[in-house]
Design a protein around this motif. Structure first.
Motif, short mmCIF file in Angstrom:
data_model
loop_
_atom_site.label_atom_id
_atom_site.label_comp_id
_atom_site.label_asym_id
_atom_site.label_seq_id
_atom_site.Cartn_x
_atom_site.Cartn_y
_atom_site.Cartn_z
N ARG A 1 0.84 -1.19 0.00
CA ARG A 1 0.00 0.00 0.00
C ARG A 1 0.87 1.24 0.00
NH1 ARG A 1 -5.57 0.04 2.23
NH2 ARG A 1 -6.25 -1.66 0.96
N VAL A 2 0.40 2.24 -0.71
CA VAL A 2 1.08 3.53 -0.73
C VAL A 2 0.04 4.62 -0.48
CG1 VAL A 2 2.90 2.76 -2.30
CG2 VAL A 2 0.87 3.81 -3.24
N GLN A 6 0.61 8.98 -4.06
CA GLN A 6 1.85 8.37 -4.54
C GLN A 6 1.56 7.36 -5.65
OE1 GLN A 6 5.11 9.12 -2.93
NE2 GLN A 6 3.73 10.80 -2.51
N ARG A 8 1.48 3.98 -7.68
CA ARG A 8 1.43 2.59 -7.21
C ARG A 8 1.63 1.56 -8.32
NH1 ARG A 8 -2.04 -1.73 -6.32
NH2 ARG A 8 -3.79 -0.93 -7.47
N HIS A 9 1.13 1.85 -9.53
CA HIS A 9 1.14 0.86 -10.61
C HIS A 9 1.24 1.59 -11.94
CE1 HIS A 9 -0.46 -2.37 -13.22
NE2 HIS A 9 0.06 -3.17 -12.31
N TYR A 20 3.93 -2.99 -10.57
CA TYR A 20 3.86 -2.09 -9.43
C TYR A 20 5.03 -1.12 -9.47
CZ TYR A 20 0.14 -4.90 -7.56
OH TYR A 20 -1.05 -5.55 -7.40
N GLN A 22 7.77 1.04 -7.25
CA GLN A 22 8.50 1.11 -6.00
C GLN A 22 9.22 2.46 -5.95
OE1 GLN A 22 12.15 -1.35 -5.90
NE2 GLN A 22 11.29 -2.26 -4.05
N LYS A 23 9.27 3.09 -4.79
CA LYS A 23 10.03 4.34 -4.66
C LYS A 23 11.51 4.02 -4.70
CE LYS A 23 6.75 6.64 -1.62
NZ LYS A 23 6.60 7.25 -0.30
N PHE A 87 -2.56 5.59 -8.73
CA PHE A 87 -2.09 6.07 -7.43
C PHE A 87 -2.76 5.31 -6.29
CE2 PHE A 87 -0.89 9.29 -10.31
CZ PHE A 87 0.19 9.94 -9.76
N GLY A 88 -2.12 5.39 -5.12
CA GLY A 88 -2.68 4.84 -3.89
C GLY A 88 -2.84 3.38 -3.95
#
Length: 88
Positions: A1-2, A6, A8-9, A20, A22-23, A87-88
């Motif tokens: 979860r983000v 932010q 997400r995919h 997905y 990733q930061k 997002f999210g």
């Protein structure tokens, strides 16, 4: 979860790629780090959030030791091709 604001995919339908997000930051050589999984895109957190004005960077692997990476066909994209960031 983000967080809701932010990425997400990511989906790139023209080249049938998705994964997905990733930061990522910088690695020990001060270069943009790559995601820890060949199937993930890595959003460089020092760039703009996707969809906002400015440069947003999403990096990823082209290939791995045993399989192709998320962006193996990135070179096939053409001007005007559409992609989606969830997002999210």
């Amino acid at each position: 979860r983000v967080a809701a604001d932010q990425p997400r995919h990511i989906t790139l339908p023209t080249i049938a790629a998705s994964g997905y997000i990733q930061k990522v930051g910088r690695n020990e050589k001060n270069a943009i780090a790559v995601p820890s999984n060949i199937h993930f895109g890595g959003w460089y957190t020092e760039s703009v959030i996707p969809g906002k004005p400015g440069l947003s960077i999403i990096a990823g692997h082209v290939s791995g030791r045993y399989a192709d990476g998320i962006f193996k066909d990135l070179g096939k994209l053409k001007t005007g091709d559409v992609f989606n960031v969830e997002f999210g």
